[in-house]
Design a protein around this motif. Structure first.
Motif, mmCIF file in Angstrom:
data_model
loop_
_atom_site.group_PDB
_atom_site.id
_atom_site.type_symbol
_atom_site.label_atom_id
_atom_site.label_comp_id
_atom_site.label_asym_id
_atom_site.label_seq_id
_atom_site.Cartn_x
_atom_site.Cartn_y
_atom_site.Cartn_z
ATOM 1 N N VAL A 1 0.832 -1.197 0.000
ATOM 2 C CA VAL A 1 0.000 0.000 0.000
ATOM 3 C C VAL A 1 0.872 1.255 0.000
ATOM 4 C CG1 VAL A 1 -1.654 1.336 1.346
ATOM 5 C CG2 VAL A 1 -1.963 -1.125 1.105
ATOM 6 N N LEU B 1 1.039 4.423 -2.605
ATOM 7 C CA LEU B 1 0.451 5.619 -1.995
ATOM 8 C C LEU B 1 0.765 6.924 -2.742
ATOM 9 C CD1 LEU B 1 -1.414 6.092 0.414
ATOM 10 C CD2 LEU B 1 0.579 6.686 1.775
ATOM 11 N N LEU C 1 0.601 7.596 -5.655
ATOM 12 C CA LEU C 1 -0.404 7.841 -6.689
ATOM 13 C C LEU C 1 -1.610 8.583 -6.135
ATOM 14 C CD1 LEU C 1 -0.551 4.483 -8.671
ATOM 15 C CD2 LEU C 1 0.679 6.564 -9.228
ATOM 16 N N PHE C 2 -1.824 8.456 -4.833
ATOM 17 C CA PHE C 2 -3.000 9.078 -4.226
ATOM 18 C C PHE C 2 -2.659 10.425 -3.605
ATOM 19 C CE2 PHE C 2 -3.329 4.398 -3.470
ATOM 20 C CZ PHE C 2 -4.104 4.147 -4.574
ATOM 21 N N LEU C 3 -1.436 10.888 -3.797
ATOM 22 C CA LEU C 3 -1.005 12.153 -3.206
ATOM 23 C C LEU C 3 -0.690 13.146 -4.320
ATOM 24 C CD1 LEU C 3 1.448 10.718 -0.532
ATOM 25 C CD2 LEU C 3 -0.940 11.365 -0.229
ATOM 26 N N PRO C 4 -0.745 14.447 -4.032
ATOM 27 C CA PRO C 4 -0.358 15.422 -5.053
ATOM 28 C C PRO C 4 1.147 15.371 -5.295
ATOM 29 C CG PRO C 4 -1.048 16.518 -3.020
ATOM 30 C CD PRO C 4 -1.224 15.065 -2.791
ATOM 31 N N ALA D 1 3.290 18.288 -4.198
ATOM 32 C CA ALA D 1 3.750 18.412 -2.812
ATOM 33 C C ALA D 1 5.158 17.846 -2.681
ATOM 34 C CB ALA D 1 2.788 17.688 -1.868
ATOM 35 N N LEU E 1 -9.620 6.902 -6.299
ATOM 36 C CA LEU E 1 -8.658 7.649 -5.488
ATOM 37 C C LEU E 1 -7.564 8.268 -6.349
ATOM 38 C CD1 LEU E 1 -8.301 5.235 -2.445
ATOM 39 C CD2 LEU E 1 -9.380 7.476 -2.464
ATOM 40 N N ALA F 1 -7.068 12.355 -6.675
ATOM 41 C CA ALA F 1 -5.818 13.020 -6.312
ATOM 42 C C ALA F 1 -5.240 13.746 -7.512
ATOM 43 C CB ALA F 1 -4.813 11.987 -5.790
ATOM 44 N N ILE G 1 -3.633 18.968 1.545
ATOM 45 C CA ILE G 1 -4.266 18.088 0.552
ATOM 46 C C ILE G 1 -3.641 16.698 0.627
ATOM 47 C CG2 ILE G 1 -4.627 17.699 -1.899
ATOM 48 C CD1 ILE G 1 -4.575 20.732 -2.275
ATOM 49 N N ALA G 2 -2.311 16.672 0.713
ATOM 50 C CA ALA G 2 -1.621 15.383 0.783
ATOM 51 C C ALA G 2 -2.085 14.597 2.001
ATOM 52 C CB ALA G 2 -0.112 15.585 0.836
ATOM 53 N N LEU H 1 -5.855 13.395 1.437
ATOM 54 C CA LEU H 1 -5.935 12.324 0.439
ATOM 55 C C LEU H 1 -5.262 11.055 0.936
ATOM 56 C CD1 LEU H 1 -5.254 14.318 -2.839
ATOM 57 C CD2 LEU H 1 -7.400 13.239 -2.167
ATOM 58 N N GLY H 2 -4.098 11.236 1.590
ATOM 59 C CA GLY H 2 -3.380 10.076 2.115
ATOM 60 C C GLY H 2 -4.200 9.341 3.156
ATOM 61 N N LEU I 1 -5.408 5.491 2.865
ATOM 62 C CA LEU I 1 -5.022 4.469 3.846
ATOM 63 C C LEU I 1 -6.243 3.841 4.488
ATOM 64 C CD1 LEU I 1 -1.908 6.077 5.558
ATOM 65 C CD2 LEU I 1 -1.987 4.104 4.024
#
Lengths: 265, 288, 321
Positions: free
Chosen positions: A96, A100, A102-105, A108, B209, B213, B259-260, B263-264, B268
């Motif tokens: 996971v 992960l 991929l699910f974050l900007p 950032a 997801l 994002a 945002i991170a 979304l994180g 999870l």
């Protein structure tokens, strides 16, 4: 019937746009309200290819894409193997964590790395850009390679070792050929994603690393649709070239090249 | 070469762990920047962030564009895979779907501009055909206040992505369970409830997801097809990042970290919730 | 006399213009178990799938209590089926698996009561809240059987349900299944390629080969009186002399020289084995005409690879009929 609906709409929505861009790159600028003319011209491509800035940008984009691809495979193939073929504590959590990003900007991560890159002298440098391009690509490569290894029976690799082959030899002659479809998809994705990065490149490259996306935006102001179309089509051609290149490397590595040559003799 | 001679997972995972370290490091650094002020550590920027009218407007605008784009992409892509997956698996079908994947988002954005802009090809064609009196009579579909152009670009690009991500899941559905359900007296509804949904749901959640994002924080398309106010979050963050004032840079860091974090946490949580069932499904006794 | 409970009448199945099987006819009495035995790839599974409604017959008729079922969709047929794999839903508990079919028509409470009753019947009530992966292969297959039985099907189809289990488990399970089927008085068709299993479970056996039913009857009857070479080879233990005659191997003798009163075939003694105290000689007919296992007295001394004769006592030669 169903078949026709699918092929019809996929053709119209996915194929025609690509064709339209190609056609546009060979036709003069169409002014609004005036009839579309088909006086074929190479002007768009000439302008595109003769522009020294574009040529440099293409070269640097390719170098970055290839380095990113190499680092992706270097990371993704062993990680895919470990995640697929072995059991250890915390495996599913690690899996996971590795997707992960991929699910974050991604932005950032880019701004977070910026200051460190400056300190290390990697900001305004193509290598720094290549490193930040790893952020949106490696998770995909790991995913693709893991499912590639899922389809590969571990006993088959064991069999190779039982027959006395070394690890590298097994990798070259068994794993690599069988993983080729996965590697192909991974390379394709990596190169396309790397070629699509404007904001990450701009932040880390700081205006000094001029890749194709970076000069695409200023070119938009030129309102020359013929040149823009040629420019756009080039973006789709580069990943195809990169895959061909990787295919060539794999052929040499697996030794199939020499075998086929011997066969010809 | 040496890393390959051992099959110990720890060794194989070294590059991946280094990558993970890079990610964690970058996020920690971004966070550190967001709470650093010339006078020392402070949470003040997070407080000030939500007083920014620019941000509030941007959040509403971004959220609605993201929601519409993600919802429609997933829904349409899913429907296409459900109905047509046997054709998409054919080489021809797969290639067709791959075409939009080849082009970067901003190139596709340019194409949408070229096609659907007020001075675009369709508008020009309609005028020539006599269906349109003037350029201004064509609806504003790009660089519009509602983000229609942005949404169209995303749908066009993401539907193929959804299709390609979902396709393997559909090809690997355990069809034998369909026969079991039939002899136990169940129909299509039970097939969906007992097999299709449990098997496909993790992939759909994952795609949702990823797209959320990406669309919520991507700069390229809104920079091209958006308007100057309100801006999508990524455009705003980018502007702030290059802003002259210290606070603006800190806002950029703070916004991206926030945002991170959100979304994180969502990602999870969803994985934690799906983990048990995923594991159970992997123990299935069916054979392909 | 009333009509049979289940009547399968001249059913055929073609696949890509080739006959998988043709004109099969048989019937079952209520509560009867028919073992369908035959080599793999002869359409036994296809026959079951067509009966269940997962596939369709090309022609023919199937009646249950006199009513045709072929127009009924699989999900509405009063027929249950157990597959080679247990195919329990991996994300449902054992109890949820067992009550799956019931829950489609009955309220949860009643389904649970019924499910627990059946789980108790098969000694798995302690596992009711476990997931399938926690059970052994044999236990899973038991649950799968109960999942079908709980719906009280008029006909239960068992498609080699033991084939994915190891031999020890198979032996244990088949006696158990036989007992359960009798207790529930379930009319069943049991498909297998193992003739021992066929004999053990079936009230009757039918030998299916080359797309037709070669012979059906009580297990011992078919064993003692095969009607043709195929049945002799697939189901019985018989030495086939020619197209018309055979002799059960229990009557064969090993002769070092030709003798009066025997039809003799030159052969080679390959080796011998013992089972339940009985000695068996493994014989190869000269010219690689086939191998046979015949009982021999323990004290008969023979050297390995010795050439001799298979003696078929004339008195025991029978004709196929």
């Amino acid at each position: 019937m169903k078949k026709w609906i699918f092929y019809g709409s996929a053709f119209l929505l996915f194929f025609i746009p690509a064709i339209l861009l190609i056609v546009k790159s060979f036709t003069p600028v169409w002014r609004w309200g005036e009839p579309f003319t088909f006086d074929w011209t190479l002007r768009g491509w000439e302008t595109f290819l003769m522009d020294a800035r574009i040529f440099d940008a293409m070269a640097i984009s390719l170098v970055i894409a290839l380095v990113v691809t190499f680092l992706n495979l270097f990371t993704g193939i062993p990680a895919g193997k470990a995640l697929s073929h072995s059991e250890f504590r915390g495996k599913s959590a690690l899996e996971v964590l590795l997707v992960l990003p991929l699910f974050l900007p991604a932005m950032a991560a880019a701004v977070g790395l910026h200051i460190t890159m400056i300190r290390l002298g990697l900001a305004n440098n193509w290598l720094g850009v290549a490193i930040v391009h790893l952020v949106p690509t490696i998770p995909y490569t790991i995913k693709v390679m893991k499912s590639g290894y899922d389809r590969l029976n571990p006993d088959m690799l064991q069999q190779g070792k039982m027959l006395g082959a070394g690890g590298w030899h097994v990798f070259r002659t068994i794993e690599l050929p069988m993983l080729m479809p996965s590697i192909r998809s991974a390379v394709f994705l990596t190169v396309t994603i790397s070629m699509s990065q404007y904001v990450l490149t701009a932040i880390i490259g700081g205006g000094n690393v001029i890749t194709l996306p970076i000069i695409y935006y200023p070119f938009l102001q030129s309102v020359d649709d013929t040149v823009m179309a040629a420019f756009s089509v080039a973006f789709a051609i580069l990943p195809v070239l990169a895959v061909l290149f990787v295919e060539l490397v794999a052929t040499v590595l697996t030794g199939r090249f020499s075998i086929s040559k011997r066969g010809a003799l | 070469m040496k890393w390959y001679q051992t099959s110990k997972p720890a060794v194989l995972l070294i590059p991946a762990l280094l990558f993970l370290l890079l990610i964690v490091y970058s996020l920690v650094m971004a966070f550190a920047e967001s709470i650093r002020s010339p006078e020392g550590w402070t949470w003040a920027y997070y407080g000030e962030l939500f007083m920014q009218r620019r941000l509030i407007e941007s959040l509403g605008y971004s959220l609605s564009i993201t929601f519409v784009s993600v919802f429609l992409s997933v829904l349409i892509g899913w429907a296409v895979v459900r109905w047509f997956y046997s054709f998409i698996d054919e080489p021809g079908g797969k290639w067709l779907v791959w075409i939009p994947m080849l082009f970067p988002h901003f190139v596709w954005g340019y194409f949408v501009l070229l096609l659907l802009g007020q001075s675009g090809l369709i508008s020009s064609f309609f005028y020539q055909a006599g269906w349109l009196s003037s350029r201004e009579a064509f609806p504003v579909l790009t660089q519009d206040a509602y983000g229609v152009g942005i949404i169209i670009t995303y749908l066009w690009k993401e539907i193929p992505f959804v299709i390609l991500m979902l396709l393997p899941a559909y090809l690997q559905l355990p069809k034998q369970y369909g026969e079991v359900i039939a002899v136990l007296g169940g129909g299509r509804k039970e097939w969906f409830k007992t097999v299709e949904w449990p098997w496909v749901q993790p992939v759909i959640v994952e795609i949702t997801l990823i797209l959320t994002a990406f669309i919520f924080t991507a700069y390229e398309v809104p920079a091209l097809l958006g308007i100057s106010y309100p801006q999508m979050t990524a455009v705003l963050a980018y502007d702030w990042f290059y802003g002259a004032a210290w606070e603006e840079r800190s806002y950029a860091f703070g916004l991206l970290c926030l945002i991170a974090f959100i979304l994180g946490a969502i990602a999870l949580l969803s994985f934690a919730l799906m983990n048990r069932r995923r594991w159970l499904l992997s123990k299935s006794s069916h054979q392909y | 006399m009333s009509r049979p409970f289940i009547e399968v009448d001249h059913v055929s199945k073609q696949f890509k213009k080739n006959d998988v099987f043709s004109n099969l006819s048989f019937s079952l009495k209520e509560g009867e178990v028919l073992s369908l035995v035959g080599p793999s790839g002869t359409g036994k599974s296809t026959l079951l799938r067509c009966l269940a409604g997962i596939e369709a017959f090309t022609s023919g008729e199937v009646l249950i209590e006199g009513n045709s079922i072929l127009q009924t969709a699989a999900k509405d047929r009063p027929i249950g089926m157990v597959f080679q794999q247990a195919l329990l839903f991996p994300h449902l508990t054992i109890l949820e698996n067992v009550t799956y079919g019931l829950r489609l028509h009955t309220a949860k409470r009643e389904a649970v009561i019924e499910g627990l009753k059946y789980l108790k019947l098969v000694g798995l009530e302690d596992y009711k809240n476990e997931y399938p992966h926690a059970l052994s292969g044999g236990q899973q297959q038991r649950v799968s059987l109960v999942r079908a039985l709980i719906l009280k099907p008029k006909l239960l189809l068992l498609d080699e349900p033991f084939s994915s289990l190891d031999p020890e488990l198979r032996r244990e399970l088949r006696g158990w299944v036989k007992e359960l089927l009798r207790k529930e008085n379930t009319t069943s068709i049991f498909v297998t390629h193992d003739r021992e299993e066929a004999m053990l479970l079936g009230d009757r056996v039918a030998v299916l080969a080359e797309g037709v039913i070669q012979q059906q009857g009580r297990p011992k009857e078919v064993y003692d009186h095969p009607v043709n070479r195929l049945v002799a080879r697939l189901y019985s233990d018989a030495f086939v002399l020619d197209h018309d005659s055979y002799c059960l191997t229990e009557h064969l003798e090993w002769l070092s020289e030709k003798q009066e009163g025997y039809e003799c075939f030159q052969a080679e003694w390959v080796n011998d084995t013992y089972q339940h105290g009985q000695r068996y000689a493994h014989i190869r007919l000269s010219g690689d005409q086939g191998r046979y296992v015949i009982p021999v007295p323990r004290d008969q001394s023979v050297n390995t690879d010795q050439t001799g004769f298979i003696g078929v006592p004339l008195a025991f030669i029978k004709r196929f009929e």
